[in-house]
Design a protein around this motif. Structure first.
Motif, PDB file in Angstrom:
ATOM      1  N   THR A 200      87.355 -49.049  48.692  1.00  0.00           N
ATOM      2  CA  THR A 200      88.277 -48.239  47.903  1.00  0.00           C
ATOM      3  C   THR A 200      89.063 -49.161  46.988  1.00  0.00           C
ATOM      4  O   THR A 200      89.737 -50.080  47.466  1.00  0.00           O
ATOM      5  N   LEU A 201      88.968 -48.926  45.690  1.00  0.00           N
ATOM      6  CA  LEU A 201      89.672 -49.733  44.692  1.00  0.00           C
ATOM      7  C   LEU A 201      90.738 -48.855  44.044  1.00  0.00           C
ATOM      8  O   LEU A 201      90.423 -47.831  43.431  1.00  0.00           O
ATOM      9  N   MET A 202      91.993 -49.272  44.181  1.00  0.00           N
ATOM     10  CA  MET A 202      93.113 -48.455  43.713  1.00  0.00           C
ATOM     11  C   MET A 202      93.901 -49.181  42.625  1.00  0.00           C
ATOM     12  O   MET A 202      94.486 -50.243  42.875  1.00  0.00           O
ATOM     13  N   ALA A 203      93.881 -48.619  41.419  1.00  0.00           N
ATOM     14  CA  ALA A 203      94.709 -49.115  40.307  1.00  0.00           C
ATOM     15  C   ALA A 203      94.535 -50.607  40.087  1.00  0.00           C
ATOM     16  O   ALA A 203      95.504 -51.357  40.021  1.00  0.00           O
ATOM     17  N   GLY A 204      93.274 -51.047  39.962  1.00  0.00           N
ATOM     18  CA  GLY A 204      92.989 -52.469  39.814  1.00  0.00           C
ATOM     19  C   GLY A 204      92.350 -52.820  38.478  1.00  0.00           C
ATOM     20  O   GLY A 204      91.662 -51.997  37.868  1.00  0.00           O
ATOM     21  N   PRO A 205      92.534 -54.056  38.016  1.00  0.00           N
ATOM     22  CA  PRO A 205      92.063 -54.491  36.692  1.00  0.00           C
ATOM     23  C   PRO A 205      90.599 -54.931  36.687  1.00  0.00           C
ATOM     24  O   PRO A 205      90.295 -56.087  36.368  1.00  0.00           O
ATOM     25  N   VAL A 206      89.690 -54.026  37.004  1.00  0.00           N
ATOM     26  CA  VAL A 206      88.269 -54.377  37.042  1.00  0.00           C
ATOM     27  C   VAL A 206      87.753 -54.710  35.642  1.00  0.00           C
ATOM     28  O   VAL A 206      86.994 -55.660  35.460  1.00  0.00           O
ATOM     29  N   ASP A 207      88.169 -53.931  34.646  1.00  0.00           N
ATOM     30  CA  ASP A 207      87.765 -54.201  33.255  1.00  0.00           C
ATOM     31  C   ASP A 207      88.953 -53.941  32.350  1.00  0.00           C
ATOM     32  O   ASP A 207      89.234 -52.804  31.955  1.00  0.00           O
ATOM     33  N   CYS A 208      89.663 -55.011  32.002  1.00  0.00           N
ATOM     34  CA  CYS A 208      90.894 -54.899  31.213  1.00  0.00           C
ATOM     35  C   CYS A 208      90.629 -54.692  29.725  1.00  0.00           C
ATOM     36  O   CYS A 208      91.575 -54.571  28.935  1.00  0.00           O
ATOM     37  N   GLN A 359      82.493 -48.316  38.951  1.00  0.00           N
ATOM     38  CA  GLN A 359      81.413 -47.376  39.241  1.00  0.00           C
ATOM     39  C   GLN A 359      80.134 -47.759  38.490  1.00  0.00           C
ATOM     40  O   GLN A 359      79.028 -47.688  39.046  1.00  0.00           O
ATOM     41  N   ASP A 360      80.266 -48.174  37.238  1.00  0.00           N
ATOM     42  CA  ASP A 360      79.093 -48.587  36.452  1.00  0.00           C
ATOM     43  C   ASP A 360      78.578 -49.949  36.892  1.00  0.00           C
ATOM     44  O   ASP A 360      77.373 -50.206  36.850  1.00  0.00           O
ATOM     45  N   LYS A 370      79.444 -42.338  45.702  1.00  0.00           N
ATOM     46  CA  LYS A 370      80.466 -42.698  44.717  1.00  0.00           C
ATOM     47  C   LYS A 370      81.431 -41.537  44.494  1.00  0.00           C
ATOM     48  O   LYS A 370      81.014 -40.381  44.383  1.00  0.00           O
ATOM     49  N   ASN A 371      82.713 -41.867  44.411  1.00  0.00           N
ATOM     50  CA  ASN A 371      83.738 -40.884  44.078  1.00  0.00           C
ATOM     51  C   ASN A 371      84.826 -41.538  43.235  1.00  0.00           C
ATOM     52  O   ASN A 371      85.088 -42.745  43.373  1.00  0.00           O
ATOM     53  N   HIS A 372      85.437 -40.746  42.367  1.00  0.00           N
ATOM     54  CA  HIS A 372      86.543 -41.236  41.544  1.00  0.00           C
ATOM     55  C   HIS A 372      87.634 -40.178  41.520  1.00  0.00           C
ATOM     56  O   HIS A 372      87.355 -38.979  41.490  1.00  0.00           O
ATOM     57  N   HIS A 373      88.883 -40.643  41.563  1.00  0.00           N
ATOM     58  CA  HIS A 373      90.013 -39.718  41.543  1.00  0.00           C
ATOM     59  C   HIS A 373      91.079 -40.226  40.580  1.00  0.00           C
ATOM     60  O   HIS A 373      91.489 -41.394  40.660  1.00  0.00           O
TER      61      HIS A 373
END
Length: 406
Positions: A200-208, A359-360, A370-373
């Motif tokens: 679970t990734l919450m509010a993180g800078p995966v792609d800034c 997700q990509d 996969k889920n996104h909220h």
């Protein structure tokens, strides 16, 4: 020189703050509302609170309510490394609870202590066996322990997952989302039994690169050499980490507070008024918040600089160029780990689009895993604390974890 100047100022002000604290306590006499004594007490209390601390506050989680049962919680050190501890919030076995899925909560290393996630921990404990990455203050880590960079953060996360064992679920909040995804990918590529069952990734800078915020623009406004020259200091005496290069927590806090300076000024004005008027419960709420907010944690210089450069400037994970100990991190190696990404509609630190980018990147994870909220009406901190976290976000996190158990 920056840290030395701060330490000198702190040492000089310490006697005055102790005096103000004593005045606040001595003159807080019942029945003296709006008198000169109460004014002195209020002023002394506010002045004594206007200070930074450098030790982790207590989590203070002694028990949690699980259904009709109140279950005692004991903090246990599960594993200790020089720069961080794997802390376990163990439930009283006498409660007779069924086995709950283990969760590793990856806390940010960004100027505050992991206790910033206290409410996140408390909520997760209702349905899970919770561990947390409890990061140490770098100024208290002796120089002989060596450096600590982004690779080390990823390594610690893998070591902690391996220590907890197979079937662990990984929940990352904000900054560690990049390291959490990297650790998951590396373990998956090695077919390690410790690869998390869900991520679970919450509010993180995966792609800034996506929807950049003011924080992102600040990180790209200067070359990395500027950050090293102007923001990195050596730990002064008398601290155990003397001469360690750090990004001081007080510098990070100053940057955060300057973004909302008027709001913080109003909070301390309200604190003064609440004490003056005898509204001590309201005063205690403000004091509790600032006891946490003003507890600062120095970052190892290597970790800070590598994070700024690789996460916020060159976007290494997003463009497929993040390396761990010379080995390229491949998110496509993740296949069996369920993935949930969570974003806040009003997040001005990690904006919408930056976290869902995972997700990509995890293109080998099947769509049903996969889920996104996107949570409406919340900013950054509302993603992992507050009413909407408890009532709307957490149920989705819980369901994602429990759905992956079969």
């Amino acid at each position: 020189m920056l840290y030395q100047a701060y330490q000198l100022q702190s040492d000089l002000m310490s006697p005055l703050r102790l005096m103000a604290q004593a005045v606040g306590s001595a003159f807080m006499v019942p029945g003296t509302e709006r008198t000169v004594l109460r004014q002195m007490a209020a002023a002394g209390e506010v002045f004594s609170r206007l200070r930074l601390t450098h030790s982790r506050p207590a989590y203070g989680i002694e028990a949690v309510q699980i259904g009709e049962q109140r279950v005692a919680i004991t903090e246990r050190v599960a594993h200790t490394l020089p720069f961080g501890t794997l802390l376990h919030f163990a439930k009283d076995p006498a409660a007779g609870l069924p086995t709950q899925p283990p969760v590793l909560l990856a806390a940010p290393l960004s100027g505050h202590f992991a206790t910033l996630l206290r409410e996140t921990v408390r909520t997760l404990l209702q349905d899970h066996d919770v561990y947390i990455t409890d990061w140490h203050n770098a100024r208290d880590v002796a120089l002989r322990e060596g450096a600590f960079g982004l690779d080390d953060y990823i390594r610690y996360m893998m070591l902690f997952l391996q220590h907890i064992g197979p079937g662990t679920h990984l929940v990352a909040v904000c900054q560690p989302c990049v390291a959490a995804l990297a650790a998951t990918a590396l373990l998956a590529e090695d077919d390690d039994p410790a690869q998390p069952r869900s991520l679970t990734l919450m509010a993180g800078p995966v792609d800034c690169r996506v929807n950049p915020t003011e924080v992102n623009r600040l990180a790209t406004s200067k070359p990395i050499e500027w950050f090293e020259k102007n923001l990195i200091s050596h730990v002064p005496l008398p601290h155990r980490g003397f001469m360690r290069r750090v990004y001081p927590g007080f510098v990070q806090l100053s940057a955060f507070m300057s973004m909302n300076l008027e709001r913080h000024q109003q909070s301390f004005e309200h604190l003064y008024q609440h004490i003056l008027e005898g509204r001590l419960d309201e005063a205690d709420t403000i004091k509790t918040f600032y006891e946490e907010y003003l507890a600062v944690n120095d970052l190892p210089a290597e970790f800070y600089l590598e994070t700024v450069e690789k996460v916020f400037q060159t976007y290494d994970l997003a463009v497929g160029q993040l390396h761990y100990q010379g080995r390229r991190v491949n998110p496509a190696a993740v296949r069996r780990t369920a993935l949930l990404t969570v974003e806040g509609e009003r997040d001005d630190i990690c904006a919408i689009g930056q976290t869902v980018a995972a997700q990509d990147l995890c293109k080998s994870v099947r769509p049903y895993l996969k889920n996104h909220h996107v949570q409406t009406g919340v900013g950054h901190y509302g993603v992992f604390s507050g009413r909407k976290w408890n009532q709307q976000i957490y149920p989705r996190v819980r369901d994602s974890i429990h759905a992956s158990l079969g």
